[in-house]
Design a protein around this motif. Sequence first.
Motif, PDB file in Angstrom:
ATOM      1  N   LEU A 314      34.644  40.153  -2.073  1.00  0.00           N
ATOM      2  CA  LEU A 314      36.127  39.961  -2.045  1.00  0.00           C
ATOM      3  C   LEU A 314      36.674  39.905  -0.578  1.00  0.00           C
ATOM      4  O   LEU A 314      37.528  39.015  -0.218  1.00  0.00           O
ATOM      5  N   HIS A 315      36.099  40.527   0.177  1.00  0.00           N
ATOM      6  CA  HIS A 315      36.483  40.649   1.741  1.00  0.00           C
ATOM      7  C   HIS A 315      36.180  39.325   2.415  1.00  0.00           C
ATOM      8  O   HIS A 315      36.856  38.731   2.995  1.00  0.00           O
ATOM      9  N   GLU A 316      34.969  38.777   1.956  1.00  0.00           N
ATOM     10  CA  GLU A 316      34.500  37.574   2.666  1.00  0.00           C
ATOM     11  C   GLU A 316      35.182  36.463   2.088  1.00  0.00           C
ATOM     12  O   GLU A 316      35.755  35.693   2.862  1.00  0.00           O
ATOM     13  N   MET A 317      35.326  36.408   0.850  1.00  0.00           N
ATOM     14  CA  MET A 317      36.220  35.263   0.083  1.00  0.00           C
ATOM     15  C   MET A 317      37.736  35.277   0.415  1.00  0.00           C
ATOM     16  O   MET A 317      38.069  34.106   0.605  1.00  0.00           O
ATOM     17  N   SER A 318      38.304  36.531   0.875  1.00  0.00           N
ATOM     18  CA  SER A 318      39.524  36.463   1.477  1.00  0.00           C
ATOM     19  C   SER A 318      39.662  35.996   2.824  1.00  0.00           C
ATOM     20  O   SER A 318      40.542  35.310   3.419  1.00  0.00           O
ATOM     21  N   ARG A 319      38.532  35.969   3.511  1.00  0.00           N
ATOM     22  CA  ARG A 319      38.594  35.330   5.063  1.00  0.00           C
ATOM     23  C   ARG A 319      38.494  33.922   4.925  1.00  0.00           C
ATOM     24  O   ARG A 319      38.738  33.163   5.810  1.00  0.00           O
ATOM     25  N   ALA A 320      37.734  33.381   3.849  1.00  0.00           N
ATOM     26  CA  ALA A 320      37.393  31.856   3.850  1.00  0.00           C
ATOM     27  C   ALA A 320      38.891  31.142   3.564  1.00  0.00           C
ATOM     28  O   ALA A 320      39.666  31.568   2.635  1.00  0.00           O
ATOM     29  N   GLU A 321      39.028  30.144   4.161  1.00  0.00           N
ATOM     30  CA  GLU A 321      39.928  29.449   4.094  1.00  0.00           C
ATOM     31  C   GLU A 321      40.361  28.873   2.600  1.00  0.00           C
ATOM     32  O   GLU A 321      41.366  28.620   2.070  1.00  0.00           O
ATOM     33  N   CYS A 322      39.301  28.373   2.176  1.00  0.00           N
ATOM     34  CA  CYS A 322      39.272  28.022   0.436  1.00  0.00           C
ATOM     35  C   CYS A 322      40.030  29.109  -0.459  1.00  0.00           C
ATOM     36  O   CYS A 322      40.171  28.637  -1.388  1.00  0.00           O
ATOM     37  N   CYS A 323      39.907  30.145  -0.004  1.00  0.00           N
ATOM     38  CA  CYS A 323      40.467  31.129  -0.985  1.00  0.00           C
ATOM     39  C   CYS A 323      42.088  31.450  -0.733  1.00  0.00           C
ATOM     40  O   CYS A 323      42.631  31.792  -1.777  1.00  0.00           O
ATOM     41  N   LEU A 324      42.449  30.868   0.168  1.00  0.00           N
ATOM     42  CA  LEU A 324      44.009  30.902   0.421  1.00  0.00           C
ATOM     43  C   LEU A 324      44.797  29.825   0.204  1.00  0.00           C
ATOM     44  O   LEU A 324      45.809  29.752  -0.067  1.00  0.00           O
ATOM     45  N   GLN A 325      43.927  28.699   0.632  1.00  0.00           N
ATOM     46  CA  GLN A 325      44.878  27.381   0.639  1.00  0.00           C
ATOM     47  C   GLN A 325      43.821  26.160  -0.054  1.00  0.00           C
ATOM     48  O   GLN A 325      42.535  26.308   0.040  1.00  0.00           O
TER      49      GLN A 325
END
Length: 475
Positions: A314-325
């Motif tokens: 979850l930490h890594e995916m939260s940093r990924a741009e695709c996870c936020l927008q």
Amino acid sequence: MKLCAITKRAISSGLLVPVSVALFALFPLTDTDIWWHLACAREWYLTWSPVRLPAANVHEYFQQVVYAAYSLGGAPLLVAFKALLWGTVFALFLWPFRKAIRCNAVTAATLTVTLFVFRYCFEIRPVLFSLLILGVYWNLLPGLRRVPVAVAILILQWLWCRVQGLYILGPLFAAAVLLPQIVKSANARERLLKSAFLLSMFAMPLLHGDGLRLFLYPLGLLDRLLGITPSAAVFASSIAENRSPFSILAAGENVLGCVFTVVMCAVACAWSLRNILYRREWTLSASLLTTAVLALVAERNMALFLPVFAVAFLHEMSRAECCLQNVNLFYKWSGIAVLAFVFGLWARSLAAYDSFVAYQRVPVDAAKWMSAHPHAGRLFNDDRAGGYLAFVNPSDSVYVDGRFILKTADFFERYLRFAEDPGLFFSEADSWGVDRAVFPLRYYARWGRVLDALDSAPEWQVGHVDEYYIVFCKK
């Protein structure tokens, strides 16, 4: 609309993860070791076969807690208790990252599917309590400043020494967190206090009555797990949960689960080493690397790996741009559809449980028959059945249970040879005065040769048989 908003918030904040784990943990008591834990809580017992003495009951406090829950509400309450604790474990590990976690339905679905695949890890075992305590340390140790907090951690560590041999993970985790702080600190008093605290954590086992045995227990456990010494090799290779995913794959067992394990652990190791190299997220990376290696060493350690993996994922995916927008509507609805499918499977699985005791794995009906038909001689039993028989029928001493830490390598090797050589079994049974033997017919059914020999032996007859277990009695 309000329900949709709550669901969306649960997904985006990561709250769905501990809730999912708690739900996935709602399955019967399939781990057979829980029964000898309950039996030992009621009264410390030993099998009639040889035992290595003296022995320290390292699981004592775990046993007393689960026995109290079982006494209050039986198996249903114990299952609900383990579900609550597993959800709490994941909540504790995610808590320090709660503000940084932002995930969409695709990320949530991916992690939820992974946890569903490994839901068999969510048993009521001492490792659950170890993870619970480690989750507390996960939150408190990085910001350790106050003396009362340090004292509370030391008390918790003292208690952990009587929960499981994995108590050693507490001081090791504290060392990983505090040693960099001690090295970097310019305050001599702070360095001294933290060093004294760290040494005190390692010394906590010595404050118990049989402190030296508790202090050395993790070394014996590691030896049995890795087979470092020749006498421990048979335990590492022949006890199912001590085998590595690679050896299980080579045997053609649990292929899907082992492939998942190897891939996840390999990715986790690569991610951790990269972060350590670039000096990022030291505590999380070191913990993930350690638990990934442990999971690759033995299948049983997957339970240690999953909470840390969930945080890192979850930490890594939260940093990924695709996870936020830039996540289009199709992928969002795909994730929601996958989540709905997984929880549909989970709901359907609940309907299949007609008992919270996994009677397929322990001799429920056979034990009732044996209790109603006492015998004069000794009982021989499969190790998986030993704990349950000792708990429900304590007047009939068992031959063996799952506590192989109390047995020698010679005993274990001879026990395994019984399944291959019925003649040896008959010879030993006669010399020991065995007049009753209980064996599984389905799960862990390695006793085919012995069963055929008993069935054709004129001095033995079937006393009881059901779908899962058979009891032979000497005429």
